[in-house]
Design a protein around this motif. Structure first.
Motif, PDB file in Angstrom:
ATOM      1  N   ALA A 173       0.859  -1.198   0.105  1.00 38.46           N
ATOM      2  CA  ALA A 173       0.145  -0.129  -0.002  1.00 38.46           C
ATOM      3  C   ALA A 173       0.866   1.320  -0.071  1.00 38.46           C
TER       4      ALA A 173
ATOM      5  N   GLU B 236      -6.189  -1.787  -0.078  1.00 40.77           N
ATOM      6  CA  GLU B 236      -5.320  -3.131  -0.231  1.00 40.77           C
ATOM      7  C   GLU B 236      -6.131  -4.349   0.637  1.00 40.77           C
TER       8      GLU B 236
ATOM      9  N   ALA C 114      -4.772   3.827   0.918  1.00 37.93           N
ATOM     10  CA  ALA C 114      -4.225   2.927   0.345  1.00 37.93           C
ATOM     11  C   ALA C 114      -4.573   1.406   0.934  1.00 37.93           C
TER      12      ALA C 114
END
Length: 432
Positions: free
Chosen positions: A173, A191, A187
């Protein structure tokens, strides 16, 4: 971030090589069958990667096999798998290296940082399982003891596997956040969350192998991977269905081009720009998917016009005409019952930001992103000419806080600046 992850991966591998010393020949002679199967499963899982709807690639079978190697202890018909944590990293890295070589031979792009993240995750998990505590008090040693509760051992294995996998996902990420200018927290969320069933299946597969191996022997490795393989197949079908939907939306977006209402590839450029802005603003994968669909269809209402707008530039049309086009596009999109959010984003895309600020108009962030991205592409004429790009940004900044959301404009500015130096996916943002 990518360099840091690669460096950590090298440290993990070097640590394993130092731990191995002159033991590798002995290990090959003692655990040859186990090592061969482990390397084969890690490599095979890496080759069977799956591409998610967001474009992210993952290798759940490889991650699960790697974590199984971390936790493996007693094996029916084979010597106990008593390896130092560093040696476990070497075994997994060997599988990853073989897979990387095969992928390169096939002409595939191999992401070295992602492989390094896998090695670091295994390093952390192996350290926790085999290196934390006295030699007879580690989690790995606990599974060999007849006095330790098997339930507690299983719980500890799940925790270790989760920590190892989370380490890998967090590092991946971080790489993604750096490359796409996505907030790190967003992120990590994406992920972990996009393939949550696979993530959970990966976590439990390693402990399953370790607990089944004393009974099934080496057969435990492939047998324990069967449920994960089934989940993998289901997620792959889901990803395929999403890609089919994306292609259908993309085909529909070409109606305005073929009818001569908008310039060629205008909808695709706007959609690509919207996605990049959305990532900078931290939108989740589900929001990004709806945003992309809405951006592809944002000009669909133009097919109702008797006289096309010059160059299809709705940003230069009268506000009333812009609203009519947006409302007609939303009416068409609502014929598909599953695209209500997309229709709403298209319908409210022309609303000036001052109405949001002053009157509290409920205009979704996705609509504000489309408004800004469409204006940029209309004003820059879909080119990467620095003069036109600068003129487009100047025009948009003149409407800052009145027509356009300042946060969205700030994100657009960052994306355009990155594109000017080739940072965004290595491609020009205005070239799509």
């Amino acid at each position: 971030m990518s360099r840091t992850v690669v460096l950590l991966g090298l440290v993990a591998v070097c640590t394993g090589l130092i731990a191995a010393g002159n033991l590798l020949p002995t290990l090959l002679a003692t655990h040859g069958h186990t090592l061969l199967l482990a390397v084969a499963l890690v490599a095979g899982g890496e080759l069977l990667r799956i591409r998610m709807p967001s474009g992210r690639e993952t290798a759940p079978l490889s991650s699960a096999a790697a974590l199984a190697v971390v936790l493996l202890g007693r094996i029916a018909g084979e010597p106990t798998f008593a390896l130092e944590s560093g040696l476990v990293v070497i075994v997994v890295s060997a599988g990853l290296a073989i897979a990387a070589a095969v992928r390169r031979a096939r002409g595939d792009v191999v992401g070295t940082p992602a492989l390094a993240a896998r090695a670091v995750g295994v390093w952390v998990a192996a350290g926790l399982a085999r290196g934390v505590g006295p030699s007879d008090g580690t989690l790995w040693a606990a599974q060999l003891s007849s006095t330790t509760s098997l339930a507690l051992v299983a719980l500890g294995m799940v925790v270790v596997a989760a920590v190892g996998l989370l380490t890998e996902l967090v590092l991946v990420a971080g790489i993604r956040a750096e490359r796409q200018r996505t907030p790190w927290v967003a992120a990590v969320r994406d992920e972990v969350g996009e393939a949550a069933p696979l993530t959970l299946a990966v976590v439990v597969t390693g402990p399953m192998v370790a607990l089944m191996a004393p009974v099934l022997g080496l057969l435990a490795l492939p047998v324990a991977l069967v449920p994960l393989a089934m989940a993998y197949s289901a997620v792959r079908q889901y990803a395929s269905n999403r890609e089919t939907n994306r292609q259908l939306i993309g085909t529909l977006s070409h109606l305005t081009e073929h009818g001569g209402y908008t310039p060629e590839h205008h909808a695709e450029r706007v959609a690509a720009l919207c996605l990049r802005i959305g990532r900078v603003l931290g939108l989740g994968d589900r929001q990004l998917r709806s945003l992309e669909y809405a951006a592809l269809l944002h000009d669909l209402g133009q097919i109702s016009l008797l006289d096309p707008i010059p160059d299809g530039a709705t940003v230069l049309a009268a506000p009333a005409d812009q609203r009519d086009i947006a409302e007609e596009g939303a009416r068409i999109i609502r014929q598909a019952e599953t695209l209500d959010d997309v229709a709403r984003f298209v319908e409210t895309q022309t609303t000036a930001y001052r109405l949001v600020r002053e009157l509290g108009e409920p205009v979704p962030l996705e609509s504000r992103i489309i408004k800004c991205a469409n204006a940029f592409d209309d004003l820059s004429r879909g080119t990467d000419d620095p003069v036109l790009v600068d003129a487009a940004m100047e025009r948009i900044h003149l409407g800052l806080g009145y027509e356009y959301d300042p946060d969205v404009v700030d994100a657009l500015t960052r994306v355009v600046e990155d594109a000017s130096v080739g940072r965004v996916d290595g491609r020009s943002v205005v070239a799509g």
